[in-house]
Motif scaffolding. Structure first.
Motif, PDB file in Angstrom:
ATOM      1  N   ILE A 231       1.913   5.034   0.087  1.00  0.00           N
ATOM      2  CA  ILE A 231       1.458   6.308   0.629  1.00  0.00           C
ATOM      3  C   ILE A 231       2.122   7.374  -0.242  1.00  0.00           C
ATOM      4  O   ILE A 231       3.286   7.247  -0.621  1.00  0.00           O
ATOM      5  CB  ILE A 231       1.811   6.421   2.122  1.00  0.00           C
TER       6      ILE A 231
ATOM      7  N   TYR B 149       3.095  -4.005   5.285  1.00  0.00           N
ATOM      8  CA  TYR B 149       3.188  -5.134   6.204  1.00  0.00           C
ATOM      9  C   TYR B 149       1.922  -5.253   7.042  1.00  0.00           C
ATOM     10  O   TYR B 149       1.327  -6.324   7.151  1.00  0.00           O
ATOM     11  CB  TYR B 149       4.418  -4.976   7.098  1.00  0.00           C
ATOM     12  N   VAL B 150       1.480  -4.133   7.634  1.00  0.00           N
ATOM     13  CA  VAL B 150       0.337  -4.225   8.547  1.00  0.00           C
ATOM     14  C   VAL B 150      -0.976  -4.499   7.813  1.00  0.00           C
ATOM     15  O   VAL B 150      -1.957  -4.923   8.432  1.00  0.00           O
ATOM     16  CB  VAL B 150       0.191  -2.968   9.439  1.00  0.00           C
ATOM     17  N   LYS B 151      -0.984  -4.324   6.503  1.00  0.00           N
ATOM     18  CA  LYS B 151      -2.206  -4.608   5.757  1.00  0.00           C
ATOM     19  C   LYS B 151      -2.556  -6.099   5.789  1.00  0.00           C
ATOM     20  O   LYS B 151      -3.648  -6.501   5.389  1.00  0.00           O
ATOM     21  CB  LYS B 151      -2.076  -4.136   4.301  1.00  0.00           C
ATOM     22  N   GLN B 152      -1.615  -6.919   6.299  1.00  0.00           N
ATOM     23  CA  GLN B 152      -1.919  -8.354   6.453  1.00  0.00           C
ATOM     24  C   GLN B 152      -3.158  -8.555   7.328  1.00  0.00           C
ATOM     25  O   GLN B 152      -3.829  -9.589   7.231  1.00  0.00           O
ATOM     26  CB  GLN B 152      -0.724  -9.092   7.065  1.00  0.00           C
ATOM     27  N   LEU B 153      -3.473  -7.564   8.182  1.00  0.00           N
ATOM     28  CA  LEU B 153      -4.638  -7.707   9.059  1.00  0.00           C
ATOM     29  C   LEU B 153      -5.932  -7.839   8.258  1.00  0.00           C
ATOM     30  O   LEU B 153      -6.923  -8.380   8.738  1.00  0.00           O
ATOM     31  CB  LEU B 153      -4.747  -6.517  10.019  1.00  0.00           C
TER      32      LEU B 153
ATOM     33  N   ARG C  94      12.282   9.729   1.940  1.00  0.00           N
ATOM     34  CA  ARG C  94      12.738   8.558   2.690  1.00  0.00           C
ATOM     35  C   ARG C  94      11.586   8.009   3.548  1.00  0.00           C
ATOM     36  O   ARG C  94      11.339   6.807   3.582  1.00  0.00           O
ATOM     37  CB  ARG C  94      13.929   8.950   3.570  1.00  0.00           C
ATOM     38  N   LEU C  95      10.879   8.901   4.216  1.00  0.00           N
ATOM     39  CA  LEU C  95       9.759   8.478   5.054  1.00  0.00           C
ATOM     40  C   LEU C  95       8.660   7.820   4.225  1.00  0.00           C
ATOM     41  O   LEU C  95       8.026   6.868   4.654  1.00  0.00           O
ATOM     42  CB  LEU C  95       9.173   9.680   5.796  1.00  0.00           C
TER      43      LEU C  95
ATOM     44  N   ILE D  84       5.998  -0.272   5.945  1.00  0.00           N
ATOM     45  CA  ILE D  84       5.331  -0.655   7.201  1.00  0.00           C
ATOM     46  C   ILE D  84       3.831  -0.832   6.965  1.00  0.00           C
ATOM     47  O   ILE D  84       3.229  -1.813   7.408  1.00  0.00           O
ATOM     48  CB  ILE D  84       5.607   0.400   8.298  1.00  0.00           C
ATOM     49  N   LEU D  85       3.238   0.092   6.223  1.00  0.00           N
ATOM     50  CA  LEU D  85       1.800  -0.019   5.965  1.00  0.00           C
ATOM     51  C   LEU D  85       1.481  -1.251   5.122  1.00  0.00           C
ATOM     52  O   LEU D  85       0.460  -1.903   5.331  1.00  0.00           O
ATOM     53  CB  LEU D  85       1.288   1.265   5.295  1.00  0.00           C
TER      54      LEU D  85
ATOM     55  N   GLN E  35       9.703   4.259   3.740  1.00  0.00           N
ATOM     56  CA  GLN E  35       9.640   3.481   4.985  1.00  0.00           C
ATOM     57  C   GLN E  35       8.197   3.276   5.448  1.00  0.00           C
ATOM     58  O   GLN E  35       7.811   2.167   5.831  1.00  0.00           O
ATOM     59  CB  GLN E  35      10.433   4.198   6.085  1.00  0.00           C
ATOM     60  N   LEU E  36       7.412   4.336   5.410  1.00  0.00           N
ATOM     61  CA  LEU E  36       6.020   4.207   5.857  1.00  0.00           C
ATOM     62  C   LEU E  36       5.253   3.270   4.942  1.00  0.00           C
ATOM     63  O   LEU E  36       4.438   2.475   5.398  1.00  0.00           O
ATOM     64  CB  LEU E  36       5.336   5.574   5.907  1.00  0.00           C
TER      65      LEU E  36
ATOM     66  N   MET F  56       0.850  -1.191   0.000  1.00  0.00           N
ATOM     67  CA  MET F  56       0.000   0.000   0.000  1.00  0.00           C
ATOM     68  C   MET F  56       0.882   1.236   0.000  1.00  0.00           C
ATOM     69  O   MET F  56       1.564   1.538   0.967  1.00  0.00           O
ATOM     70  CB  MET F  56      -0.877  -0.045   1.242  1.00  0.00           C
TER      71      MET F  56
END
Lengths: 471, 96, 491
Positions: B3, B37-41, B26-27, B34-35, B30-31, B1
């Motif tokens: 951003i 990864y957490v989308k696995q929920l 850079r952010l 991370i997003l 990185q963000l 996902m």
């Protein structure tokens, strides 16, 4: 085209607790800058909020008095935004799950009684105060006083049930009176203890759906709310009639200019990122607690007006004036209990002396004695007024002063006979004229007798004696 | 996902973090990781699940309405980066 | 035991010896201060050392004791606190530049309890900035090094406390644990670390990272020391609304209890996957054998939502943090950026300059996860998954009294090894995070050394407020697996 206004009101009432909602600092108004602060309300690291029980009880009492349903479980949430008057950079409030839902209050309108729905009641903390530094040469800064941070507030949101500024004013006054009756808010609008925002829209008469609304702020009296509503309704109608559109926006009431002005738009749209405050567990209110508090609800304004009217036979209008303030109504009833007589007179006296009633300088006995002595003819209306003033200045009892001052009226007909005969003997021409049909001369004789008695004669009795002697 | 750069800048403004251009990119990378990864929920069906806000949920306790002044205003103000008398002083508010 | 150096005594030994006047608090405190002086330049476990204040406190303790008064069970015993606990009049930084000069006018509840027990405060321990990190590398004051191998990290975020305890630069310390910040560094430094049940220890005055997950707990060199210390810092505090009003049991008594019949659950998901190092697996198996040898029973349990815990955590914790850390705005205390012309610029630059990269990254994630349009997809979703994770544990504790798992997937890694890749760093907490989400207690107890001589810890988890079970099981492991207690590091 005929238009109809749709008005909903949001009231922020400061709860009259001694301490703040989440810490033990004083919630009193008017302390020196940052005097009433501690690590909790100034948002220092690691400190935590603990909920004031009385703030909850006051909100529950309000919910009961407005026939709202107290929720068994409500949740405090954080409303996040940065501002120097908000130390934690979030306001603890209630959002999705407020403490009370779905109530109403009844108001009087020109077309009879009307019921205004209450959507929700929730609790939150106040923010601090910013002073904009102007008086310091060259300084461009603001100064933060955090005394008000975390002072408990209750927000009462109405349904969009009002259609005229008068209805809005009536709703606000009734709500105000209820809160003051309950003792949960001191109702002081100047100090900001009772603040109101309004949502206003207009629509063609008969249309079901709402028009675009504007939010009005910065109205610090009932009259200003009504004026601002009047102005805003007219503005919106004119705008539509001119072929324009109402914009959804926040507008500030400028009381001096008598207009509402659009607030400058902030660059970023508000995004408060509400989420349940993890530092506070859900607020659980058991039914038994609500029932216990229900027993403490006093007679409320609407009930009191109806009862005063019924019980004392006074006009509804007078009952309304008395009931607008619980202390005044209580004073009236205490006076009427000491001396029954004509309650309408007692009511008039209470309203006349209401400043002294509120200041506590006057006792119900004073008014009861004043009314009784007047009705019995012992004193005149003028003497009564003078005596009450003396009670206020000396603190002595009414009847002691009455006797000391010799303000008792002579109402004994036999004692007046002597004076009357003396006057009549001294005015043979007038006696003749009167007897010849000039009955208007009666007031001349009354005046003479009154002067001779140095005002102590009871004018009614004097008239009776004169009529008898002259007849 | 992914951003977007604009979203990164918007979030930084919301969070009051000034962000140099280089850092924003850079952010963003990185963000996004991370997003992602957490989308696995999203694989979990949680339609009928009640959310947990507190690990141990009882009712909130109360404080009695008693005033206990902290009593040391100077200690509250002592850490202030800038003050005027007993006020906290901040630069003027520019609505831009 | 007469030849054991003073600094290597256990907390309970030190307390007994002061109480029995075998040693004065001044001697004891002096010994540890000189140990700090010689070792801490290498380890950097302390952000602030308080030599004068500690010696003054020790002298006061000695004076009182001479008159027959004893402050409490830790009378005159030197300890340290993670620099996340507010200490009245003593700089409290939380490892951050934004609080670099902050002196709180109040003590945290934990600070107050430790002082009331009579302890002498040696100083404040280094930590990852705002407890966000697994290596103590995000500290604004520079990293702490692992006393077992100075090229390696001590774990984090309570890495300073774990390293100070392991290097015998204090008898014990108190850390905090949001996703493993006590247990993981305890494991990597070869000491005992306890994350109590959420609500067991007051959070008052403990600088918040993620309020619904944060919990304070002891770090010590023996299970008995940790148990005793937890007993002294636990308990109800009306200043923390989430603190639970339930009696504090005698944790120390639980350490000696037999484990016969104890049902030890092995959550199969924790042993699957390739992240778990062979050495760690082997060491944890030894811990299991220690328990079964003493009569514990083994049951296999399943925590099916384990693989979702990390994602859940990395939404909930940053979301709460983004709000908790919003108060650092340069208005009332802490750092303020100079030269700003307006308020928004002042706040934005203060925060940009005052916070480090990891903290800013998490504030960004958290702000995003709570923002309009994303709440349901991120924060709301994570809260629901949190419910599923709690339910997993509730089911597991029907079959087992205690769960045994690795604390960290690998022994201590090298400094700088994972700083470039946040996600890889986050994976160091994969075994410790679910416990915080469920609010249950956990302990890490040393269970072996890797081939290269690095400590490995075993994690035990029990149901809410069953810390006693943890101490019983950890005590049984400690009795069987011999342990050097103090890192082989000389000044």
């Amino acid at each position: 085209m005929a238009f109809e206004a749709v008005i909903g009101l949001e009231v922020h009432a400061q709860l009259s607790t001694r301490s703040k909602i989440f810490c033990a600092c004083s919630a009193a108004f008017g302390a020196s800058p940052n005097e009433n602060t501690c690590p909790v309300c100034t948002g220092m690291p690691g400190v935590l909020p603990v909920l004031n029980r009385r703030a909850v009880e006051y909100t529950i009492r309000t919910a009961i008095a407005t026939s709202s349903t107290v929720q068994r479980r409500s949740v405090f949430a954080r409303k996040n935004y940065f501002y120097p008057d908000l130390p934690k950079a979030y306001q603890i409030s209630q959002y999705e799950l407020p403490i009370a839902l779905g109530g109403h209050i009844d108001i009087e309108t020109g077309n009879g009684p009307k019921r205004i729905g209450i959507t929700r009641i929730h609790m939150e903390e106040d923010a601090g105060k910013l002073v904009h530094e102007g008086e310091f040469a060259g300084a461009q800064a603001s100064l933060a006083d955090l005394n008000r941070c975390s002072v408990p507030l209750m927000e009462i949101v109405s349904e969009p049930d009002m259609r005229t500024p008068e209805e809005g004013g009536a709703y606000l006054r009734r709500l105000h009176d209820i809160l003051v009756y309950l003792g949960v808010c001191d109702g002081n609008m100047e100090e900001g203890s009772f603040r109101c925002d309004a949502n206003v829209s207009v629509r063609p008469a008969g249309q079901e759906s709402f028009g675009t609304k504007a939010e009005l702020k910065n109205m610090n009296s009932f009259r200003n709310v009504e004026k601002a509503l009047e102005y805003e309704i007219r503005r919106q109608i004119e705008r539509i009639e001119d072929g324009g559109k109402v914009v959804q926006e926040t507008r500030l009431w400028d009381a001096n200019a008598g207009v509402t002005v659009a607030m400058r738009r902030k660059e970023e749209a508000h995004d408060y990122r509400y989420f349940p405050d993890p530092d506070l567990l859900p607020l659980i209110v058991d039914e038994s607690w609500v029932e216990e508090l229900r027993k403490t609800i006093p007679e409320l304004p609407a009930e009191k007006i109806a009862r005063l009217e019924r019980q004392y036979g006074i006009p509804r209008y007078d009952a309304g004036i008395l009931a607008a303030d619980r202390a005044l109504a209580d004073f009236f009833e205490a006076s009427a209990a000491i001396y029954g007589g004509n309650p309408k007179t007692t009511a008039n006296e209470c309203v006349h002396w209401k400043d002294a009633v509120f200041s506590g300088a006057l006792s119900p006995e004073t008014i009861a004695h004043a009314v009784e002595d007047r009705e019995r003819g012992t004193i005149s209306a003028t003497a009564s007024k003078k005596l009450v003033e003396l009670v206020l200045s000396t603190g002595k009892p009414f009847r002691t002063l009455r006797d000391e001052q010799g303000l008792t009226q002579v109402s004994d007909a036999s004692a007046l006979d002597v004076i009357v005969e003396k006057i009549l003997a001294a005015s043979p021409k007038e006696v003749e004229s009167y007897r010849g049909g000039k009955v208007g001369l009666l007031s001349f004789f009354v005046g003479q007798v009154m002067r001779e008695s140095r005002g102590k004669a009871n004018p009614k009795v004097v008239q009776e004696v004169l009529k008898r002697k002259l007849g | 996902m992914a951003i977007t750069r604009e979203e990164v800048l918007h979030v930084a403004r919301l969070a009051r973090l000034s962000l140099p251009e280089a850092e924003a990119d850079r952010l963003r990378v990185q963000l996004s990781a991370i997003l992602d990864y957490v989308k696995q929920l999203d694989r979990l069906d949680t339609r009928d699940v009640v959310p947990t806000s507190h690990a141990v949920e009882t009712g909130t306790p109360f404080r009695d309405d008693v005033v206990q002044p902290f009593g040391d205003k100077e200690a509250i103000l002592a850490n202030a980066p800038d003050r005027h008398n007993d006020f906290f002083r901040v630069p003027r508010i520019i609505e831009d | 035991m007469a030849n054991v150096p003073v600094h290597e005594w256990t907390l309970l030994e030190a307390a007994r010896k002061v109480r029995e006047k075998e040693i004065s608090s001044r001697e004891l405190t002096g010994a540890l201060l000189s140990r700090i002086e010689s070792l801490d330049p290498k380890v950097h476990a302390y952000i602030t050392v308080l030599p004068e204040a500690a010696m003054a406190q020790a002298a006061a303790c000695d004076g009182e004791q001479a008159k027959g008064t004893v402050r409490g069970p830790l009378h005159g015993v030197p300890v340290g606190l993670k620099d996340i606990f507010c200490t009245r009049g003593v700089r409290t930084t939380c490892g951050s530049g934004i609080l670099g000069n902050f002196e709180p006018p109040y003590d945290a509840c934990v600070t107050g309890k430790v002082l009331a027990a009579g302890a002498v405060l040696l100083g404040k321990h280094n930590m990852d900035e705002f407890a966000m990190g697994s290596s103590t590398e995000t500290s604004r004051f520079g990293p702490t090094r692992n006393p077992w191998d100075l090229s390696r990290i001590p774990g984090g975020s309570s890495g300073g406390t774990a390293a100070a305890v392991a290097a015998a630069m204090c008898f014990a310390g108190v850390g905090t644990d949001t996703g493993g910040s006590i247990r993981q560094p305890a494991s990597l430094c070869g000491v005992v670390g306890v994350k109590p049940t959420y609500g067991r220890v007051s959070r008052y005055g403990m600088i918040a990272f993620a309020s619904s997950l944060d919990q304070a707990g002891p770090i010590a060199r023996t299970v008995a020391d940790a148990a005793a210390l937890l007993g002294w810092i636990a308990g109800y505090d009306r200043r923390d609304s989430t603190c639970v009003d339930t009696p504090v049991p005698d944790y120390l008594a639980a350490v000696q209890r037999p484990v016969k019949g104890l049902r030890v659950g092995l959550p199969k998901e924790y042993y699957e996957g390739d992240g778990l190092s062979r050495e760690v697996r082997a060491a944890v198996e030894k811990a299991l054998k220690a328990l079964t040898d003493q009569g514990a029973a083994v049951v296999e349990v399943s925590l099916p939502h384990t693989s979702f815990a990390l994602s859940t955590y990395y939404l909930i914790a940053p979301a709460e943090a983004s709000s908790n850390l919003a108060r650092y705005d340069g208005v009332r205390y802490g750092y303020r950026a100079g030269g700003a012309t307006g308020l928004i610029e002042m706040m934005s630059r203060t925060r940009a300059e005052g916070f480090g990269e990891e903290v800013k990254r998490r504030i960004m994630i958290g702000t995003y996860a709570l923002s309009a349009g994303y709440y349901d997809a991120f924060y709301g979703k994570a809260q629901k998954v949190r419910t599923l994770i709690r339910a997993d544990f509730a089911r597991a504790f029907e079959a087992a009294d205690v769960l045994l798992t690795p604390t960290a997937p690998t022994p201590a890694f090298r400094l700088g090894e994972k700083t470039g890749d946040p996600l890889t760093m986050y994976l160091s907490d994969i075994y410790t995070i679910p416990c915080n989400l469920a609010g249950i207690p956990g302990i890490s107890v040393p269970c072996g050394l890797s081939g290269s001589g690095l400590p490995i810890g075993a994690q035990l988890l029990s149901n809410h407020f069953r810390e006693e079970t943890l101490f019983t099981a950890a005590g049984a492991i400690e009795r069987v697996l011999p342990w050097p207690r103090v890192a082989p590091l000389e000044g």
